[in-house]
Design a protein around this motif. Structure first.
Motif, short mmCIF file in Angstrom:
data_model
loop_
_atom_site.label_atom_id
_atom_site.label_comp_id
_atom_site.label_asym_id
_atom_site.label_seq_id
_atom_site.Cartn_x
_atom_site.Cartn_y
_atom_site.Cartn_z
N VAL A 110 0.84 -1.20 0.00
CA VAL A 110 0.00 0.00 0.00
C VAL A 110 0.87 1.25 0.00
O VAL A 110 0.57 2.23 -0.70
N TYR A 111 1.93 1.22 0.77
CA TYR A 111 2.82 2.38 0.87
C TYR A 111 3.37 2.77 -0.51
O TYR A 111 3.37 3.95 -0.87
N TYR A 112 3.80 1.79 -1.28
CA TYR A 112 4.33 2.10 -2.60
C TYR A 112 3.23 2.56 -3.55
O TYR A 112 3.35 3.61 -4.20
N ASN A 113 2.16 1.81 -3.64
CA ASN A 113 1.13 2.09 -4.64
C ASN A 113 0.33 3.34 -4.36
O ASN A 113 -0.06 4.06 -5.28
N ASP A 114 0.09 3.63 -3.08
CA ASP A 114 -0.75 4.77 -2.74
C ASP A 114 0.04 6.05 -2.43
O ASP A 114 -0.53 7.14 -2.45
N PHE A 115 1.32 5.91 -2.16
CA PHE A 115 2.11 7.10 -1.86
C PHE A 115 3.31 7.26 -2.78
O PHE A 115 3.38 8.22 -3.57
N MET A 116 4.27 6.35 -2.73
CA MET A 116 5.49 6.52 -3.51
C MET A 116 5.21 6.65 -5.01
O MET A 116 5.69 7.57 -5.67
N LEU A 117 4.43 5.73 -5.54
CA LEU A 117 4.11 5.75 -6.97
C LEU A 117 3.33 7.00 -7.35
O LEU A 117 3.54 7.58 -8.42
N LYS A 118 2.45 7.43 -6.47
CA LYS A 118 1.62 8.61 -6.71
C LYS A 118 2.48 9.85 -6.99
O LYS A 118 2.12 10.69 -7.83
N TYR A 119 3.61 9.96 -6.31
CA TYR A 119 4.46 11.14 -6.45
C TYR A 119 5.73 10.87 -7.27
O TYR A 119 6.63 11.70 -7.32
N GLY A 120 5.77 9.71 -7.90
CA GLY A 120 6.89 9.41 -8.79
C GLY A 120 8.14 8.92 -8.09
O GLY A 120 9.23 8.96 -8.68
N PHE A 121 8.01 8.46 -6.86
CA PHE A 121 9.17 7.95 -6.11
C PHE A 121 9.24 6.42 -6.22
O PHE A 121 8.22 5.74 -6.32
N TYR A 122 10.44 5.92 -6.16
CA TYR A 122 10.63 4.46 -6.10
C TYR A 122 11.74 4.11 -5.10
O TYR A 122 11.52 3.43 -4.12
N TYR A 123 12.95 4.59 -5.38
CA TYR A 123 14.08 4.32 -4.49
C TYR A 123 14.09 5.32 -3.33
O TYR A 123 13.82 6.50 -3.51
N ASN A 140 16.51 11.59 4.04
CA ASN A 140 15.95 10.69 3.03
C ASN A 140 16.25 11.23 1.64
O ASN A 140 16.04 12.41 1.38
N PHE A 141 16.75 10.36 0.78
CA PHE A 141 17.00 10.70 -0.61
C PHE A 141 16.13 9.78 -1.47
O PHE A 141 16.18 8.57 -1.30
N VAL A 142 15.34 10.36 -2.36
CA VAL A 142 14.43 9.56 -3.18
C VAL A 142 14.73 9.75 -4.66
O VAL A 142 15.21 10.81 -5.09
N ARG A 143 14.43 8.69 -5.42
CA ARG A 143 14.57 8.72 -6.87
C ARG A 143 13.40 7.97 -7.49
O ARG A 143 12.79 7.11 -6.85
N SER A 144 13.13 8.28 -8.76
CA SER A 144 12.08 7.57 -9.49
C SER A 144 12.62 6.24 -10.00
O SER A 144 13.84 6.00 -9.99
N LYS A 145 11.73 5.39 -10.46
CA LYS A 145 12.13 4.08 -10.99
C LYS A 145 12.93 4.24 -12.28
O LYS A 145 13.73 3.37 -12.64
#
Length: 218
Positions: A110-123, A140-145
């Protein structure tokens, strides 16, 4: 620790040089320097309270409404929050989200599909800044897939820098505690002279090698 390349050492030294005597807008300066030197374009610098809860985030290229959504709806699902990963964070200062959950499970969460993916984050990489037995801050450092995963070199550089930033963040968290430049330098030299290990790297000056040796010793 595996051997790092000389460019990695140079980046670490440049980072330390930028941050060492920077107190005004300290956390903003940290995130901006990471972007300038390492290309980490989207990041967050949290403070951490005695209950290992995160608060007062400073962000770089991440909108406030994203943080509000995270805090209101997804905070308790994030495995990189210190209170949920304290046991691992006490042994490692740098943890990737995919260290905690394999990709096949992460992408179903749920965390990935409803939050991370929503804003273009993956790593997502968490850097835990310790003060004795407590955590004072988390980066925290984030990147897209579509972007490259954080490399082994990235993680090694963050491991070294985390030791330096842990001390700086501890000082920042206690604004009435300060030390002069001379008081900082002399104990560092003593620690260096006490060690017989030679960490000199090609093209590094003697002073640069001294600084690296101290940082690696924590």
């Amino acid at each position: 620790m595996k051997e790092m390349s000389n460019p990695s050492y140079k980046k670490i030294l440049s980072f330390m040089d930028e941050i060492t005597f920077s107190n005004e807008n300290f956390r903003e300066k940290v995130l901006q320097t990471f972007e300038n030197l390492f290309g980490y374009c989207q990041s967050i610098f949290w403070l951490c309270d005695d209950n290992n809860d995160l608060f007062e985030p400073i962000t770089l290229n991440i909108d406030k409404y994203v943080i509000d959504d995270y805090l209101n709806n997804f905070y308790q699902l994030d495995l990189l929050v210190p209170k949920y990963t304290m046991q691992k964070a006490s042994k490692q200062t740098v943890i990737k989200n995919l260290d905690l959950l394999p990709p096949e499970l992460y992408e179903k969460s749920v965390y990935y599909n409803d939050f991370m993916l929503k804003y273009g984050f993956y790593y997502d990489v968490g850097v835990f800044l310790h003060d004795k037995n407590s955590i004072k801050g988390v980066l925290n450092f984030v990147r897209s897939k579509k972007e490259k995963p954080f490399s082994t070199s990235d993680i090694m550089c963050l491991e070294v820098i985390s030791r330096f930033l842990s001390q700086k963040t501890s000082e920042f968290s206690h604004p009435f505690v300060s030390a002069s430049k001379e008081n900082l330098i002399n104990p560092l030299k003593n620690k260096i002279l006490a060690s017989s290990q030679d960490l000199r790297q090609p093209d590094l000056t003697g002073k640069e090698a001294e600084i690296l040796q101290l940082v690696l010793k924590g």
